[in-house]
Design an enzyme around this catalytic site. Structure first.
Site, PDB file in Angstrom:
ATOM      1  N   SER A 147       4.647 -23.348   1.257  1.00  0.00           N
ATOM      2  CA  SER A 147       5.840 -22.800   1.905  1.00  0.00           C
ATOM      3  C   SER A 147       7.102 -23.513   1.434  1.00  0.00           C
ATOM      4  O   SER A 147       7.130 -24.739   1.288  1.00  0.00           O
ATOM      5  CB  SER A 147       5.717 -22.952   3.422  1.00  0.00           C
ATOM      6  OG  SER A 147       6.962 -22.660   4.029  1.00  0.00           O
TER       7      SER A 147
ATOM      8  N   LYS B 275       1.873 -14.310  13.126  1.00  0.00           N
ATOM      9  CA  LYS B 275       3.084 -13.730  13.724  1.00  0.00           C
ATOM     10  C   LYS B 275       2.786 -12.936  15.002  1.00  0.00           C
ATOM     11  O   LYS B 275       3.598 -12.897  15.926  1.00  0.00           O
ATOM     12  CB  LYS B 275       3.833 -12.868  12.713  1.00  0.00           C
ATOM     13  CG  LYS B 275       4.475 -13.694  11.609  1.00  0.00           C
ATOM     14  CD  LYS B 275       5.329 -12.850  10.694  1.00  0.00           C
ATOM     15  CE  LYS B 275       5.817 -13.703   9.526  1.00  0.00           C
ATOM     16  NZ  LYS B 275       6.741 -12.989   8.655  1.00  0.00           N
TER      17      LYS B 275
ATOM     18  N   ASN C  89       3.321   5.291   2.371  1.00  0.00           N
ATOM     19  CA  ASN C  89       2.180   4.365   2.435  1.00  0.00           C
ATOM     20  C   ASN C  89       0.928   5.047   1.914  1.00  0.00           C
ATOM     21  O   ASN C  89       0.794   6.272   1.963  1.00  0.00           O
ATOM     22  CB  ASN C  89       1.968   3.902   3.888  1.00  0.00           C
ATOM     23  CG  ASN C  89       1.093   2.663   3.954  1.00  0.00           C
ATOM     24  OD1 ASN C  89       1.232   1.755   3.131  1.00  0.00           O
ATOM     25  ND2 ASN C  89       0.184   2.619   4.921  1.00  0.00           N
TER      26      ASN C  89
ATOM     27  N   THR D 292      -2.007   4.793   3.235  1.00  0.00           N
ATOM     28  CA  THR D 292      -2.621   5.401   4.416  1.00  0.00           C
ATOM     29  C   THR D 292      -1.495   6.019   5.246  1.00  0.00           C
ATOM     30  O   THR D 292      -0.773   5.308   5.963  1.00  0.00           O
ATOM     31  CB  THR D 292      -3.352   4.313   5.238  1.00  0.00           C
ATOM     32  OG1 THR D 292      -4.146   3.526   4.349  1.00  0.00           O
ATOM     33  CG2 THR D 292      -4.226   4.919   6.316  1.00  0.00           C
TER      34      THR D 292
HETATM   35  P1  ATR Z   1       1.457  -7.347   5.739  1.00  0.00           P
HETATM   36  O1  ATR Z   1       1.472  -8.218   6.976  1.00  0.00           O
HETATM   37  O2  ATR Z   1       1.711  -8.079   4.461  1.00  0.00           O
HETATM   38  O3  ATR Z   1       2.317  -6.138   5.888  1.00  0.00           O
HETATM   39  P2  ATR Z   1      -0.778  -5.621   6.202  1.00  0.00           P
HETATM   40  O4  ATR Z   1      -0.355  -5.378   7.606  1.00  0.00           O
HETATM   41  O5  ATR Z   1      -2.225  -5.799   5.902  1.00  0.00           O
HETATM   42  O6  ATR Z   1      -0.070  -6.889   5.590  1.00  0.00           O
HETATM   43  O7  ATR Z   1      -0.195  -4.393   5.319  1.00  0.00           O
HETATM   44  C1  ATR Z   1      -0.386  -4.341   3.949  1.00  0.00           C
HETATM   45  C2  ATR Z   1       0.372  -3.135   3.404  1.00  0.00           C
HETATM   46  O8  ATR Z   1       0.258  -3.114   1.984  1.00  0.00           O
HETATM   47  C3  ATR Z   1      -0.165  -1.799   3.877  1.00  0.00           C
HETATM   48  O9  ATR Z   1       0.889  -0.867   3.918  1.00  0.00           O
HETATM   49  C4  ATR Z   1      -1.167  -1.459   2.767  1.00  0.00           C
HETATM   50  O10 ATR Z   1      -1.458  -0.082   2.645  1.00  0.00           O
HETATM   51  P3  ATR Z   1      -2.561   0.600   3.630  1.00  0.00           P
HETATM   52  O11 ATR Z   1      -1.915   0.728   4.965  1.00  0.00           O
HETATM   53  O12 ATR Z   1      -2.883   1.890   3.005  1.00  0.00           O
HETATM   54  O13 ATR Z   1      -3.733  -0.375   3.638  1.00  0.00           O
HETATM   55  C5  ATR Z   1      -0.362  -1.893   1.569  1.00  0.00           C
HETATM   56  N1  ATR Z   1      -1.174  -2.180   0.368  1.00  0.00           N
HETATM   57  C6  ATR Z   1      -2.002  -3.219   0.171  1.00  0.00           C
HETATM   58  N2  ATR Z   1      -2.511  -3.166  -1.080  1.00  0.00           N
HETATM   59  C7  ATR Z   1      -1.979  -2.080  -1.689  1.00  0.00           C
HETATM   60  C8  ATR Z   1      -2.104  -1.486  -2.986  1.00  0.00           C
HETATM   61  N3  ATR Z   1      -2.881  -2.038  -3.921  1.00  0.00           N
HETATM   62  N4  ATR Z   1      -1.384  -0.369  -3.246  1.00  0.00           N
HETATM   63  C9  ATR Z   1      -0.604   0.178  -2.316  1.00  0.00           C
HETATM   64  N5  ATR Z   1      -0.442  -0.327  -1.062  1.00  0.00           N
HETATM   65  C10 ATR Z   1      -1.120  -1.434  -0.766  1.00  0.00           C
END
Ligand code: ATR
Length: 281
Positions: free
Chosen positions: A23, A74, A160, A162
């Site tokens: 950090s 968080k 997104n 998803t």
């Molecule tokens: P954070 O706290 O970093 O936001 P998270 O709540 O797990 O972590 O969310 C990760 C985000 O990155 C989500 O929007 C995820 O998409 P999904 O909701 O479809 O899972 C997105 N994400 C992670 N890896 C990805 C990838 N390789 N390509 C596109 N989106 C990705």
């Protein structure tokens, strides 16, 4: 009014996370404290998942005044706080805890303010009446949507992988501005002045599958992540001719400045700190 600073014993602050060893927050707060000649100790505390409430209590019992909280705690910090700011309530997450004189714990979230300050003050971007695209719908994105919408963009599109998760976020924030949701495929033919990558894709060395025609002339491509090298999203944007590209280092420093204000009642200068950190990376 902030408490008077005791010159003999430093006031204790820390960031808790897992992992937290790399950090930059201790360094950032050291620079801030130097600006005001505050006598502060700010450390990074590694906390095992499940141990967060005990770790906070232990830190407070040992004289700690406040904490920054990072991944994955968080939401734990959100649950632990006795009192929340409106923006923390909306974000559903807390990155700043303040131990108040009456024994209560105040929880705030400075991530969104940090992003907006970096975009508007450091990068000189106007968000009002502009089409903005946010990629991702996880915790990181939820943390910044409120402050982004308060800038009154023409529309804020959440794309997104998803779509259902983007729809959930849109429901929560519907009252705060014009929001649309879609998948990455649906972005074909659409253009944005600001594109913010809030996905975790960069962590895996990936870029969401985006159309190359996404950016207006002069658009900003912004990755909320930062590292010692440009993220895959930043390299992708560069390949498609985007000139204004930024990582999230400025956001990190700005959210720290906002936390500093919550604890000490004064706002540090952020630009020199961003410059020093940039030279170091
Ligand atoms: P954070 O706290 O970093 O936001 P998270 O709540 O797990 O972590 O969310 C990760 C985000 O990155 C989500 O929007 C995820 O998409 P999904 O909701 O479809 O899972 C997105 N994400 C992670 N890896 C990805 C990838 N390789 N390509 C596109 N989106 C990705």
């Amino acid at each position: 009014m902030p408490d008077p600073i005791n010159l003999d014993h430093p006031e204790r602050y820390a960031v808790m996370g897992h992992p937290v060893a790399h950090s930059k927050s201790p360094e950032i707060h050291k620079y801030f404290a130097h600006q005001f000649k505050h006598n502060i100790e700010y450390t990074a505390i590694e906390v095992e998942p499940g141990d967060f409430p005990q770790a906070v209590e232990q830190f407070r019992a040992s004289g700690g005044k406040g904490l920054n909280v990072t991944i994955p705690f968080k939401f734990d910090a959100f649950k632990l706080a006795d009192r929340l700011s409106d923006r923390a309530e909306l974000a559903g997450a807390v990155n700043t805890l303040k131990f108040e004189a009456d024994g209560r714990i105040f929880g705030d979230n400075t991530d969104g303010a940090g992003l907006v300050h970096d975009l508007t003050l450091n990068l000189g971007v106007t968000l009002k009446d502009k089409p903005i695209l946010v990629l991702g719908a996880g915790g990181a994105v939820r943390g910044v949507l409120g402050p982004l919408l308060r800038q009154h963009p023409a529309v804020l599109v959440i794309a997104n992988r998803t779509i259902a998760k983007a729809k959930e976020l849109a429901k929560v924030f519907a009252h705060y501005g014009k929001i649309e949701v879609c998948g990455f495929d649906d972005l074909k033919g659409r253009r944005f002045d600001v594109v913010i990558n809030g996905t975790a894709a960069s962590l895996k060395g990936e870029v969401p599958p985006l159309p190359a025609s996404l950016f207006t002339h002069g658009a900003l491509a912004y990755d909320m992540m930062y590292g010692d090298r440009p993220t895959p999203f930043m390299l992708w944007a560069e390949r498609y001719g985007v000139h204004k590209i930024s990582d999230g280092l400025g956001m990190l420093v700005e959210q720290a400045a906002e936390s500093y204000f919550i604890w000490h009642g004064v706002r540090p200068e952020t630009r020199p700190v961003i410059q020093v950190l940039r030279k170091g990376v």
